[in-house]
Structures are given as C-alpha cells and as structure tokens.
Design a protein around this motif. Sequence first.
Motif, PDB file in Angstrom:
ATOM      1  N   ASP A 131      11.643   5.955  -3.484  1.00  0.00           N
ATOM      2  CA  ASP A 131      12.741   6.920  -3.524  1.00  0.00           C
ATOM      3  C   ASP A 131      13.366   7.109  -4.899  1.00  0.00           C
ATOM      4  N   ALA A 132      13.197   6.141  -5.780  1.00  0.00           N
ATOM      5  CA  ALA A 132      13.759   6.298  -7.129  1.00  0.00           C
ATOM      6  C   ALA A 132      12.845   7.121  -8.031  1.00  0.00           C
ATOM      7  N   ASN A 133      11.649   7.428  -7.561  1.00  0.00           N
ATOM      8  CA  ASN A 133      10.699   8.180  -8.388  1.00  0.00           C
ATOM      9  C   ASN A 133      10.713   9.652  -8.007  1.00  0.00           C
ATOM     10  N   LEU A 134      10.971  10.501  -8.975  1.00  0.00           N
ATOM     11  CA  LEU A 134      10.958  11.934  -8.711  1.00  0.00           C
ATOM     12  C   LEU A 134       9.558  12.497  -8.970  1.00  0.00           C
ATOM     13  N   CYS A 135       9.169  13.458  -8.137  1.00  0.00           N
ATOM     14  CA  CYS A 135       7.964  14.239  -8.398  1.00  0.00           C
ATOM     15  C   CYS A 135       8.355  15.688  -8.204  1.00  0.00           C
ATOM     16  N   ARG A 136       8.347  16.464  -9.285  1.00  0.00           N
ATOM     17  CA  ARG A 136       8.832  17.833  -9.181  1.00  0.00           C
ATOM     18  C   ARG A 136       7.771  18.785  -8.621  1.00  0.00           C
ATOM     19  N   CYS A 137       6.502  18.364  -8.663  1.00  0.00           N
ATOM     20  CA  CYS A 137       5.440  19.236  -8.155  1.00  0.00           C
ATOM     21  C   CYS A 137       5.340  19.208  -6.631  1.00  0.00           C
ATOM     22  N   GLY A 138       6.019  18.288  -5.989  1.00  0.00           N
ATOM     23  CA  GLY A 138       5.899  18.206  -4.535  1.00  0.00           C
ATOM     24  C   GLY A 138       4.596  17.577  -4.084  1.00  0.00           C
ATOM     25  N   SER A 139       4.095  16.637  -4.848  1.00  0.00           N
ATOM     26  CA  SER A 139       2.865  15.940  -4.435  1.00  0.00           C
ATOM     27  C   SER A 139       3.158  14.814  -3.451  1.00  0.00           C
ATOM     28  N   HIS A 140       4.409  14.690  -3.026  1.00  0.00           N
ATOM     29  CA  HIS A 140       4.811  13.556  -2.174  1.00  0.00           C
ATOM     30  C   HIS A 140       3.922  13.326  -0.954  1.00  0.00           C
ATOM     31  N   PRO A 141       3.582  14.373  -0.179  1.00  0.00           N
ATOM     32  CA  PRO A 141       2.806  14.077   1.042  1.00  0.00           C
ATOM     33  C   PRO A 141       1.496  13.375   0.713  1.00  0.00           C
ATOM     34  N   ARG A 142       0.843  13.818  -0.342  1.00  0.00           N
ATOM     35  CA  ARG A 142      -0.441  13.206  -0.717  1.00  0.00           C
ATOM     36  C   ARG A 142      -0.242  11.809  -1.302  1.00  0.00           C
ATOM     37  N   ILE A 143       0.829  11.647  -2.051  1.00  0.00           N
ATOM     38  CA  ILE A 143       1.095  10.326  -2.631  1.00  0.00           C
ATOM     39  C   ILE A 143       1.336   9.317  -1.509  1.00  0.00           C
ATOM     40  N   LEU A 144       2.103   9.723  -0.501  1.00  0.00           N
ATOM     41  CA  LEU A 144       2.354   8.817   0.630  1.00  0.00           C
ATOM     42  C   LEU A 144       1.044   8.463   1.327  1.00  0.00           C
ATOM     43  N   ARG A 145       0.198   9.471   1.523  1.00  0.00           N
ATOM     44  CA  ARG A 145      -1.114   9.205   2.145  1.00  0.00           C
ATOM     45  C   ARG A 145      -1.946   8.265   1.284  1.00  0.00           C
ATOM     46  N   ALA A 146      -1.912   8.492  -0.019  1.00  0.00           N
ATOM     47  CA  ALA A 146      -2.743   7.684  -0.919  1.00  0.00           C
ATOM     48  C   ALA A 146      -2.289   6.224  -0.912  1.00  0.00           C
ATOM     49  N   VAL A 147      -0.978   6.000  -0.887  1.00  0.00           N
ATOM     50  CA  VAL A 147      -0.501   4.609  -0.888  1.00  0.00           C
ATOM     51  C   VAL A 147      -0.875   3.928   0.437  1.00  0.00           C
ATOM     52  N   LEU A 148      -0.753   4.673   1.532  1.00  0.00           N
ATOM     53  CA  LEU A 148      -1.181   4.109   2.824  1.00  0.00           C
ATOM     54  C   LEU A 148      -2.655   3.734   2.775  1.00  0.00           C
ATOM     55  N   LYS A 149      -3.454   4.623   2.185  1.00  0.00           N
ATOM     56  CA  LYS A 149      -4.900   4.390   2.114  1.00  0.00           C
ATOM     57  C   LYS A 149      -5.203   3.184   1.227  1.00  0.00           C
ATOM     58  N   ALA A 150      -4.526   3.109   0.103  1.00  0.00           N
ATOM     59  CA  ALA A 150      -4.755   1.976  -0.800  1.00  0.00           C
ATOM     60  C   ALA A 150      -4.404   0.668  -0.100  1.00  0.00           C
ATOM     61  N   ALA A 151      -3.313   0.685   0.651  1.00  0.00           N
ATOM     62  CA  ALA A 151      -2.905  -0.530   1.365  1.00  0.00           C
ATOM     63  C   ALA A 151      -4.004  -0.951   2.325  1.00  0.00           C
ATOM     64  N   ALA A 152      -4.522   0.019   3.056  1.00  0.00           N
ATOM     65  CA  ALA A 152      -5.595  -0.288   4.013  1.00  0.00           C
ATOM     66  C   ALA A 152      -6.829  -0.805   3.279  1.00  0.00           C
ATOM     67  N   ASP A 153      -7.185  -0.154   2.169  1.00  0.00           N
ATOM     68  CA  ASP A 153      -8.361  -0.582   1.401  1.00  0.00           C
ATOM     69  C   ASP A 153      -8.180  -2.008   0.896  1.00  0.00           C
ATOM     70  N   MET A 154      -6.972  -2.299   0.416  1.00  0.00           N
ATOM     71  CA  MET A 154      -6.735  -3.629  -0.157  1.00  0.00           C
ATOM     72  C   MET A 154      -6.755  -4.695   0.935  1.00  0.00           C
ATOM     73  N   ARG A 155      -6.227  -4.341   2.102  1.00  0.00           N
ATOM     74  CA  ARG A 155      -6.290  -5.302   3.219  1.00  0.00           C
ATOM     75  C   ARG A 155      -7.740  -5.518   3.640  1.00  0.00           C
ATOM     76  N   GLY A 156      -8.516  -4.431   3.638  1.00  0.00           N
ATOM     77  CA  GLY A 156      -9.937  -4.516   3.996  1.00  0.00           C
ATOM     78  C   GLY A 156     -10.679  -5.479   3.094  1.00  0.00           C
ATOM     79  N   LYS A 157     -10.342  -5.421   1.805  1.00  0.00           N
ATOM     80  CA  LYS A 157     -11.012  -6.296   0.828  1.00  0.00           C
ATOM     81  C   LYS A 157     -10.653  -7.753   1.028  1.00  0.00           C
ATOM     82  N   MET A 158      -9.381  -7.971   1.425  1.00  0.00           N
ATOM     83  CA  MET A 158      -8.915  -9.346   1.624  1.00  0.00           C
ATOM     84  C   MET A 158      -9.618  -9.973   2.824  1.00  0.00           C
ATOM     85  N   ALA A 159      -9.854  -9.147   3.863  1.00  0.00           N
ATOM     86  CA  ALA A 159     -10.348  -9.676   5.137  1.00  0.00           C
ATOM     87  C   ALA A 159     -11.778 -10.220   5.000  1.00  0.00           C
TER      88      ALA A 159
END
Lengths: 159, 701
Positions: A131-159
């Motif tokens: 929430d402290a990071n501004l994005c003026r282009c409105g890329s937020h929906p994709r950024i949120l998806r990307a972070v979710l995906k990265a989290a899943a990928d990183m958990r996958g690697k740990m498992a």
Amino acid sequence: MNECHTLTVNGHVHELDVPSTAPLLDVLRNHLGLKGSRYGCGLEQCGACMVLIDGVAAYSCSREIGTLSGRTITTVEGLRSAEALHPLQQAFLDEQAGQCGYCLSGILIVAKAFLDRNPDPTRAEIAAALDANLCRCGSHPRILRAVLKAAADMRGKMA
Amino acid sequence: MTALTFSLKDNPRLDRWLRFQDDHTVRIGTGKVELGQGVLTALAQIAAEELDLRIDQVRMMSGNSVEGPGEGYTASSWSIEHSGAAIRLVAAEVRALALARAALRLNAAPDELTVADGAFLKNGSPSGIDYWSIAGELDLSAEATGAAAPKPQSAHRLVGRSVPRLDLPTKLTGAGFIQDMVLPRMLHARTLRQPGPGAALLQLDEKIIQRRAGGGVRIVRLNNFVAFVGTDETAVRAAAVAATECAVWDNALSLSPEQATPDWIASQPSDDRLMGDPPPELATDRICARFTRPFLSHGSIAPSCAIALYRDGVLTVWSHAQGMHPLRENIARTVGLSLDAVACHHVQGAGCYGHNGADDAALDAALVALALPDQPIRLMWRREEEFGYEPLSSAMAVTVHAGLDGAGRPIDWTTEIWSATHGQRPGVGGASLLAAHAMKTPPPDRKPFDIPLERGGGAARNGIPLYDIGPKRIELHLIHDVPVRTSSLRGLGATLNVFAIEGLLDDLAGRIGEDPVAYRLAILSDPRARRVLEKAAAMANWSSREAGGAGSGLGIGLARYKNSSAYAAVVAAVEVDEAVRVTDVWCAVDAGLAINPDGILNQIEGNIVQAISWTLIEEVRFGPQGIATLDWESYPVIRFSEIPEIRVELVEAGEYPPLGVGECAGGPTAAAIGNAVAHALGTRIHDMPMTRDRIMKALMA
Ligand code: FES
Ligand code: FES
C-alpha cells in the motif's frame, strides 16, 4: 564534509567517501552506478526508491548515509542470482505485470521482504503490504497476480 | 492498390521506415514512442508479420528526429491506427520488392518463392539467399506506392498473438529509463521555476544557495530562468530547494481556491462554438442535468528529465516527451537555432498519460547545455515542480439536455460544455514551452484554441452520444483566460462527457422504470456498440441486478472513444457507506483487429484503475502560492488496497482495422461508477471526485 562509510551492497563491501548527509538513493545511483532504485518524490511518499536494509524494506530517498555504516543493503539489481531471475521478477514477466515499469523496482523489493515473512499470502494481504507503493499506470491487478504467482512458485520450490 | 495512410503521406520514403542492417536485423522506424503502453512491441509484431521475420529480427528505432519518420505526438490513441498502418504497408511493399529481386536472382517465378525468418525459400526449400543478401540491390530511398497488399488476417502468425513486451525484462532488473542514462562528464542540473509567466526575479541570494548546497554549484541565469549545475546531484538539488525558498519575485502568480472549481471555470467569459446539428426549433419536454470534475494532474510517478549536449554547433537532446519531431522544432524556435542544428532522441521515461513536464524539461536542459557547451547536462525536475508546473487537465462543467418523446426516450440532445483547452502542446495552437516565458522576449499570447472535433476534439471529445437520438450537438464554452496552463490528459474531455451523457441516460431510464441496459439497447443501432454493451452486461451477470438503494449498486457506462476508435462498455459494482468502494469491474472492448491482445488488456486495466482514481479521489487545489497540491499526500491517488477485481474481455472483431485502446475505458469506467453509486444510494452524485462530503450531501438532499 566527506567522511568514510562502509556499506555492503548486493554482497559487495564498499568504502564510500561522501558527506554523511547524502541520501542513500543518491549514493546508490551516482556513486555505485546502481540505477535500479528510482527517484520518484524524495519525500518517502511513493516507494519508487525502496531497498532492503538488513532485509527490511525501507525508503532510500531521504535516508542519510551517515546512519547506515556497517549495514547491508539489497537493491533490485541484487535480487537475481547469476543464473536466473528472482522468482518475483520471473512472475512479473510471466504476468506481464507493468506498463511504464518505473514503480517496479520498489514494488519488487517490498514484495520480496513481504514474501520472506509471509510465504503464503492472500491477495488482500499482498495489497496491504504494497500500500505504500504507488503505481500511476494502474498495473496493480497484474502486480497482485504476479506476487501471488511468485509466492506459489517459491513454495513449490521449497516443497 | 492500398491507399497511403496519413503518416506515409508525410514520410513517403521507404528508408525512413525500414532498413536492412548488417547484423541480419531489420530496423523499423516510427515517430511514435514507448510510454509504457507497449506500442513498440505491437509495431514490431506488425513489421515482423508482413516481412515474415521472427520478432527478434526486428529492431525498433523510435522517436529519432533525424533519421526516423515524423509522426507528430504520440497521443490520442492514434499510434496503431497511424504508425501501425504505415509500417504495415511499407513492410508489405519492401517484402514484395525483395521477392521480385530474389526471383530474378534465383531465376524463379515470384510465386515459387516464400519467406521464412527473412530467408527466401524456393518451393519450400532453402534458396541460399535472404533479405540481407539482396538488400544492396533494393532502392529504399524510393517512395511508398501502396502497390503491395498486406496479408489478410487469415495468414497472420504474429499479429493477434500476445507477444511479451520487449522492454519489460530490462525494467524489471533495474535499467531502461532516461533517468538512468549516464554520459561521460555529465553534469546534474535543477531549476528555479518562474512562478507564473509574468513573474520577474528581483533577488536571489547566491550565498545562501551555495551554503545550503555545500558549495561548488554553478548558477546559470537567463533572464527569469535559473538553473543550478554541478557534478553532485545531491548538492544541485539542495541548491534548487534553497533558491525556491529565498528567491524574491515581482508579479508572482497567486491563485485563489475558488479558481480551482468547475463553477469558477463555468462563470468565466468564453469563446462559444456550436458543433453538430442546429438547435431544435420546437420546444420539447426537456430534461437536463449538470456534472462537474476538478482540475487533474498527470501525476507521473517520475519527475520529468532530459539530457542535452551542445557540441560543435549541434544541440542534441534526449527526452521522454511524446514527439521528437515537434520537440526539435519547438526547441530550435525557442533558442534560435536552425532545425539542422538540433537533434532529438526519445529515451523511455515513466508513464506520462498525456502532456506533462517532459517537453519543458527538455528545453530547460537545452538552455543549460547552450550556456555550458561541451558537457552533457542531465536536468531533472523536482517532485513539487512536476506537480506545480506541468500542464493540468482542465476542470469542467457539463450540462446535458435531452428532449424527450411521449415514451420518455430522447429525440434531441445537447451536451453543453464549459472548459479550458485540452490542447496546449508546444507548437499547437500557438502554445510554447514553459521556459520560453522566462526569456527576454516571451512568446506572444495564444488565441483561444482547442483540438478540433475532426481530430478527436479536446473538451468536446465524445460530447456527441453514439445513440440514435435524432439531432445531436455540442455547445462548447471554451474558457481562454485561465490562470494555469491546461493541456491533454488521457481521455481529455471524454471522461466527463461520457460520465454526464451516461449519467443522464440512467436517469431517463429510471423515469420510465426501465432497466438501464434495456433502455440503451432500445436506442442503439450500432451493432459493435450493442455487442460490447451486451457482453459487459453478461460478464457482470446484469440480469440478476437488484433493486438498489441499500448501499450496494451496479452501474454501466458505454462509449466509442472519440466516436471513431475502440468501443468499451464497463460495469462497476460498488459499496457505499462513508466512502465509495469499487469491488468489481467488468469491461468488454471492441478494438478491431487486436495486434497484441494481452498488451491491449494491460492498457485497458490501467485505464480503468486510473479512472477509478479520478472518479473517487483526485483533485488539484489552488492557493496563494499557485498550485497547492505539490506532493502525494495532498494529491492522493489510488492504492493497492483499493483495487477491485477487474475482468476485461475483447470481443472478436478481426474483420475491422485495429483501433487505439489506451483511453477507451476511462469515460465508461467513470460513468459506470457514477451510475453504480446512484443505484446504491438511490440518489445521484454529479460531481467528481465522489468524496465522503459529497456522499453525505447527496444523502441529506
Ligand atoms: S522517492 Fe523515495 S518514496 Fe518516493
Ligand atoms: S508501471 Fe508505470 S508506474 Fe507502475
């Protein structure tokens, strides 16, 4: 007046001869040539300049170098390994998360610190963390998806 | 024969657009520039498609005022329609020329030959020659003729695919922006801004400035333009801040809070124009409603930046502005150099969403470079400078008047608009670069000007509804005497015009108890508009929409951008208590032939997010020192926790030419939110932004 400051940045130790009041951001960009941390406001209001200080996401635009001797800094350039992008960077590419891209360095940094603490977050938790990071282009929906995906990928690697 | 496009008529030589390079790549020139909208990727796809190349065999050269084509500004969503169409024709023509030449060389009939990855195949087998082996025999200094037909859609292999953005990998790993450029011996610079065009600098205490900077800063002064230059960016920035605090000005601009309001704008003398059908002779049952929006900032995440170098009589400027050919002309004119002595090159910056400080920063850097020859000058604006001195998007008021038939449907329509200009790009309508006003001979006063409707309109953009209404017109009251500079922000007048038109339509539907979608469909014959409307309604499960009035609402908005570009229908779901929360957005778009579907979705999503921010949050304020919203605390924008679920779908429309999409969803999003809030509250808020105060006022009324 210049003074000598010792700083570890992306794994390298630097002895810097700069005024104690120099903002970390200017030191990174102009003395160390690390252009990934970006000037957006200089006021700790936009997040474009964020870096990790001892693993904690922090603004670098007003943080004076004199307060940082001996600390360890990671910038966006330090996220990837020699072989591969960081899973967050890869997920941002996979989701094409970004338009102009100016905000992305700071967002990647905050997301990295956040996932280190919370490897299995919800979309709302990620949004709150960014929430402290501004994005003026409105890329937020994709950024949120990307972070979710990265989290899943990183958990996958740990498992 | 394919008709030559707009951009090709201005730049007929093939080699302005296309060159074969020694490293087995093809250089494609475009006058349009990357602003984060993904245009270079889409244009590379078009070129690779027609030339039968891989995308990695194409190198884009964009915004080069010396070697590349001039295509004006990268604005109004014209890039794919203009530059894309030109590149498509040029690439098809060069492919045909090359194929004919290869046929001679191979002693084959042209129809025995095909091209794959730039190599010629004879009856499907390698021929041993490729584009580059015959490039020297092609005369690309010839003019385009349009003689070769581009591929039909059925033959496309790259166009229509979601090719990943070419520039994103660099930007994710910490590089790629003009702010990051370093040239040998480069100096940093910051400016002291003249507070308003007529202000004169009376006193500047250089001792204070040097002390605050820690010494070693050079001060460049040209009449009322001052810059601080040095090797240390921190010191130079400190000098500029100190100067802003200690400079004494005569005749500095002072503003009052009221001047920032739409009511103030609407009360000023105006230059009046009627566009569209003549006014009705017979009085009908008329309904009208008034809508407003405040001044808006572009709010680029990065302050503007430029690099300039004056060496051997040539001024070279690197800039992230939206058009390098116009910039070259504007700088040359302002500093009194011939066009040959100025070269402008585009380097990517942060998103600008229209005319912000980019061009002005380029002149600033050029002025310093001329004063300090032989050293590259990197000049960056401060955050408060970007907020305080970039052109604003004008506050507006719009009253929509509908004449109704006995069944309650509109049969006559007037959109009455009060606004300052939305077209004040340098060189357009007599406008100049900012620092030109600080020179000894300031530029002459502008005359009232706004972008004409044939070119998409400025304040009047999308003022004519696309419904079947009978006579429709725009009455524009163009306000010329505004104390701040106004110019183009993504969507221009369309944002409020669509908000107003679609708002009144919902009210008219409500008067006869009809569903808003059904009401629209009854007066809408354009099949492409109907299709996106029906699609968005289906995506949002509109048929299960509830009665409303209980704090949650569903609203719809529709427009065809500029009445000539992409169609967008948006449905928004909101919850309203003390504030408006947008929970979901569904959007259907007809973009014609989609060159890069994911790139299109990305832009539309961004446009929706930005429009939510305009509709609910943003507002520039004025004060005694000029523009008063100078940071992100006083000018808040949307944040991550306020982002709804957004679903965008493209309807299949490949039989139509590609249309610009970057601005199509803004007006419909604002309208959908306005209508959803009205549905949720049972009463309408007519003014943007829809703040807590306005919600309370609407509920009390
Ligand atoms: S540049 Fe540091 S928060 Fe904006
Ligand atoms: S992608 Fe442009 S500011 Fe975030």
